[in-house]
Design a protein around this motif. Structure first.
Motif, PDB file in Angstrom:
ATOM      1  N   LEU A  77       0.724  -1.252  -0.063  1.00  0.00           N
ATOM      2  CA  LEU A  77      -0.100   0.161   0.040  1.00  0.00           C
ATOM      3  C   LEU A  77       0.938   1.348   0.124  1.00  0.00           C
ATOM      4  O   LEU A  77       1.772   1.336   0.814  1.00  0.00           O
ATOM      5  N   LEU A  78       0.389   2.216  -0.925  1.00  0.00           N
ATOM      6  CA  LEU A  78       1.095   3.614  -0.841  1.00  0.00           C
ATOM      7  C   LEU A  78       0.125   4.625   0.099  1.00  0.00           C
ATOM      8  O   LEU A  78      -1.146   4.611  -0.402  1.00  0.00           O
ATOM      9  N   GLN A  79       0.642   5.281   1.033  1.00  0.00           N
ATOM     10  CA  GLN A  79      -0.233   6.390   1.635  1.00  0.00           C
ATOM     11  C   GLN A  79       0.008   7.441   0.929  1.00  0.00           C
ATOM     12  O   GLN A  79       1.064   8.340   0.606  1.00  0.00           O
ATOM     13  N   LYS A  80      -1.100   7.952   0.406  1.00  0.00           N
ATOM     14  CA  LYS A  80      -1.099   9.271  -0.758  1.00  0.00           C
ATOM     15  C   LYS A  80      -1.540  10.417   0.345  1.00  0.00           C
ATOM     16  O   LYS A  80      -2.871  10.585   0.651  1.00  0.00           O
ATOM     17  N   ASP A  81      -0.874  11.197   0.813  1.00  0.00           N
ATOM     18  CA  ASP A  81      -1.103  12.352   1.539  1.00  0.00           C
ATOM     19  C   ASP A  81      -0.009  13.548   1.573  1.00  0.00           C
ATOM     20  O   ASP A  81       1.047  13.128   1.082  1.00  0.00           O
ATOM     21  N   PHE A  82      -0.139  14.656   2.118  1.00  0.00           N
ATOM     22  CA  PHE A  82       0.956  15.411   2.273  1.00  0.00           C
ATOM     23  C   PHE A  82       1.831  15.169   3.312  1.00  0.00           C
ATOM     24  O   PHE A  82       1.627  15.600   4.733  1.00  0.00           O
ATOM     25  N   ILE A  83       2.605  14.236   3.364  1.00  0.00           N
ATOM     26  CA  ILE A  83       3.502  13.922   4.434  1.00  0.00           C
ATOM     27  C   ILE A  83       4.782  14.759   4.343  1.00  0.00           C
ATOM     28  O   ILE A  83       5.558  14.865   3.606  1.00  0.00           O
ATOM     29  N   THR A  84       4.883  15.417   5.675  1.00  0.00           N
ATOM     30  CA  THR A  84       5.999  16.355   6.056  1.00  0.00           C
ATOM     31  C   THR A  84       6.718  16.267   7.092  1.00  0.00           C
ATOM     32  O   THR A  84       7.566  17.069   7.517  1.00  0.00           O
ATOM     33  N   ARG A  85       6.493  15.362   7.906  1.00  0.00           N
ATOM     34  CA  ARG A  85       7.240  14.964   9.198  1.00  0.00           C
ATOM     35  C   ARG A  85       7.378  13.442   9.541  1.00  0.00           C
ATOM     36  O   ARG A  85       6.650  12.871   8.910  1.00  0.00           O
ATOM     37  N   ARG A  86       8.458  13.267  10.214  1.00  0.00           N
ATOM     38  CA  ARG A  86       8.735  11.979  10.531  1.00  0.00           C
ATOM     39  C   ARG A  86       7.686  11.005  11.091  1.00  0.00           C
ATOM     40  O   ARG A  86       7.535   9.929  10.836  1.00  0.00           O
ATOM     41  N   ASP A  87       7.063  11.792  12.065  1.00  0.00           N
ATOM     42  CA  ASP A  87       6.064  11.039  12.741  1.00  0.00           C
ATOM     43  C   ASP A  87       4.973  10.763  11.912  1.00  0.00           C
ATOM     44  O   ASP A  87       4.148   9.827  12.017  1.00  0.00           O
ATOM     45  N   HIS A  88       4.452  11.477  10.642  1.00  0.00           N
ATOM     46  CA  HIS A  88       3.664  10.919   9.694  1.00  0.00           C
ATOM     47  C   HIS A  88       4.044   9.702   9.050  1.00  0.00           C
ATOM     48  O   HIS A  88       3.309   8.781   8.820  1.00  0.00           O
ATOM     49  N   ILE A  89       5.369   9.598   8.933  1.00  0.00           N
ATOM     50  CA  ILE A  89       5.995   8.283   8.244  1.00  0.00           C
ATOM     51  C   ILE A  89       5.869   7.364   9.199  1.00  0.00           C
ATOM     52  O   ILE A  89       5.502   6.110   8.900  1.00  0.00           O
ATOM     53  N   GLN A  90       6.173   7.613  10.450  1.00  0.00           N
ATOM     54  CA  GLN A  90       5.892   6.300  11.544  1.00  0.00           C
ATOM     55  C   GLN A  90       4.418   6.135  11.559  1.00  0.00           C
ATOM     56  O   GLN A  90       4.096   4.771  11.832  1.00  0.00           O
ATOM     57  N   GLN A  91       3.554   6.774  11.457  1.00  0.00           N
ATOM     58  CA  GLN A  91       2.002   6.338  11.652  1.00  0.00           C
ATOM     59  C   GLN A  91       1.731   5.575  10.508  1.00  0.00           C
ATOM     60  O   GLN A  91       0.898   4.612  10.566  1.00  0.00           O
ATOM     61  N   ALA A  92       2.303   5.963   9.345  1.00  0.00           N
ATOM     62  CA  ALA A  92       1.958   5.390   8.051  1.00  0.00           C
ATOM     63  C   ALA A  92       2.411   3.775   8.122  1.00  0.00           C
ATOM     64  O   ALA A  92       1.633   2.879   7.799  1.00  0.00           O
ATOM     65  N   ARG A  93       3.466   3.642   8.626  1.00  0.00           N
ATOM     66  CA  ARG A  93       3.841   2.162   8.873  1.00  0.00           C
ATOM     67  C   ARG A  93       3.222   1.599   9.859  1.00  0.00           C
ATOM     68  O   ARG A  93       2.739   0.375   9.684  1.00  0.00           O
ATOM     69  N   LYS A  94       2.720   1.995  10.982  1.00  0.00           N
ATOM     70  CA  LYS A  94       1.648   1.525  11.851  1.00  0.00           C
ATOM     71  C   LYS A  94       0.448   1.134  11.316  1.00  0.00           C
ATOM     72  O   LYS A  94      -0.309   0.116  11.775  1.00  0.00           O
ATOM     73  N   SER A  95      -0.041   1.993  10.383  1.00  0.00           N
ATOM     74  CA  SER A  95      -1.250   1.819   9.630  1.00  0.00           C
ATOM     75  C   SER A  95      -1.163   0.856   8.467  1.00  0.00           C
ATOM     76  O   SER A  95      -2.326   0.549   7.953  1.00  0.00           O
ATOM     77  N   VAL A 100       5.255   5.784   1.011  1.00  0.00           N
ATOM     78  CA  VAL A 100       4.750   7.165   1.573  1.00  0.00           C
ATOM     79  C   VAL A 100       4.982   7.771   0.127  1.00  0.00           C
ATOM     80  O   VAL A 100       6.181   7.956  -0.110  1.00  0.00           O
ATOM     81  N   LEU A 101       4.058   8.738   0.101  1.00  0.00           N
ATOM     82  CA  LEU A 101       4.197   9.802  -0.944  1.00  0.00           C
ATOM     83  C   LEU A 101       5.012  11.033  -0.235  1.00  0.00           C
ATOM     84  O   LEU A 101       4.621  11.617   0.712  1.00  0.00           O
ATOM     85  N   LEU A 102       6.066  11.360  -0.918  1.00  0.00           N
ATOM     86  CA  LEU A 102       6.883  12.488  -0.645  1.00  0.00           C
ATOM     87  C   LEU A 102       6.660  13.558  -1.984  1.00  0.00           C
ATOM     88  O   LEU A 102       7.198  13.392  -3.097  1.00  0.00           O
ATOM     89  N   THR A 103       6.228  14.944  -1.805  1.00  0.00           N
ATOM     90  CA  THR A 103       6.072  15.712  -2.844  1.00  0.00           C
ATOM     91  C   THR A 103       7.157  16.798  -2.872  1.00  0.00           C
ATOM     92  O   THR A 103       7.163  17.490  -2.199  1.00  0.00           O
ATOM     93  N   ALA A 104       8.020  16.515  -3.866  1.00  0.00           N
ATOM     94  CA  ALA A 104       9.509  17.335  -3.785  1.00  0.00           C
ATOM     95  C   ALA A 104       8.971  18.667  -4.002  1.00  0.00           C
ATOM     96  O   ALA A 104       9.692  19.655  -3.417  1.00  0.00           O
ATOM     97  N   GLY A 105       7.946  18.853  -4.760  1.00  0.00           N
ATOM     98  CA  GLY A 105       7.948  20.393  -5.003  1.00  0.00           C
ATOM     99  C   GLY A 105       7.242  21.171  -3.625  1.00  0.00           C
ATOM    100  O   GLY A 105       7.081  22.352  -3.722  1.00  0.00           O
ATOM    101  N   LEU A 106       6.795  20.412  -2.521  1.00  0.00           N
ATOM    102  CA  LEU A 106       6.296  21.301  -1.400  1.00  0.00           C
ATOM    103  C   LEU A 106       7.158  21.066  -0.524  1.00  0.00           C
ATOM    104  O   LEU A 106       7.131  21.432   0.743  1.00  0.00           O
TER     105      LEU A 106
END
Length: 235
Positions: A77-95, A100-106
């Motif tokens: 699974l890919l989590q598609k969201d505006f991920i901007t912090r390490r805790d977002h990534i930790q939560q993605a793994r738990k879920s 994980v989507l990382l938007t280079a332009g942002l």
């Protein structure tokens, strides 16, 4: 590092990341009365390589949607969201995310590098989305990342129809960066368009709205297969 997400794409007969998304960029419903379980079941039956789950609220998503899809499938699974912090990534793994989507332009270059490192440290695949060649320079460990060309304009909330020529122009730069899995994402409206992008050399396609609006996912994919056979026979 092993990447179940990349390996699934590279080994798939149909290298498609099929998307679960509740609303389109204009706020229109995409589920058509179907449950998440029903959509996921259709993707399973269609042999999806991976599944993208849009948890961003501007598309009607929630963090719980990722967990719900994870309970319904063993596909990466890919989590598609505006991920901007390490805790977002930790939560993605738990879920249950595998990528994980990382938007280079942002993101600043340093933030992007830090988030790529954070994802890899948790054995998640960074799915780095770009819209311009200049953004590639900020991608570290490109050989362990998916690099995806977004054919739509994120600055307008992806409300445009998409510029597929962007994927055509950008593919050589993605290959030069070292990614094993160049992906074209968004604005892929027909099976024929999808087949052309695979024939061009993309190792994966992210398709959401077109599949969710198709009267039959199976028929859409049959047309995709036929278009690929036609392209192969004309070489």
């Amino acid at each position: 590092m092993m990447s179940p997400f990349i390996d699934a794409l590279l080994g798939a007969r149909r290298p498609l990341v099929m998307e679960v998304k509740r609303r389109d960029p204009h706020g229109n419903d995409l589920m058509g009365g179907r449950t998440v379980a029903e959509v996921v079941a259709h993707y399973e039956a269609a042999g999806a390589a991976c599944v993208s789950v849009v948890t961003g609220r501007w598309f009607g998503g929630t963090p719980e949607l990722l967990r719900e899809v994870a309970d319904r499938t063993g596909k990466p699974l890919l989590q598609k969201d505006f991920i901007t912090r390490r805790d977002h990534i930790q939560q993605a793994r738990k879920s249950g995310a595998a990528a994980v989507l990382l938007t280079a332009g942002l993101l600043t270059r340093s933030s992007l590098a830090n988030l790529i490192d954070a994802a890899l440290s948790l054995e998640l695949t960074p799915f780095v989305e770009i819209t311009a060649e200049s953004e590639i320079a900020g991608i570290t460990a490109a050989d362990q990342c998916v690099i995806a060309v977004n054919n739509k304009d994120i600055k307008t909330g992806e409300r445009d129809t998409g510029d597929l020529s962007r994927s055509e122009r950008m593919l050589p730069f993605l290959r030069a960066a070292g990614t094993r899995a160049p992906v074209s994402a968004s604005g892929i409206d027909t099976p024929e368009t999808a087949a052309r992008l695979v024939d061009l050399g993309y190792r994966g396609l992210l398709v959401g709205t077109a599949l969710l609006r198709a009267p039959s996912v199976a028929d859409w994919l049959d047309s995709f297969d036929s278009a690929r056979k036609t392209a192969a026979s004309s070489v």
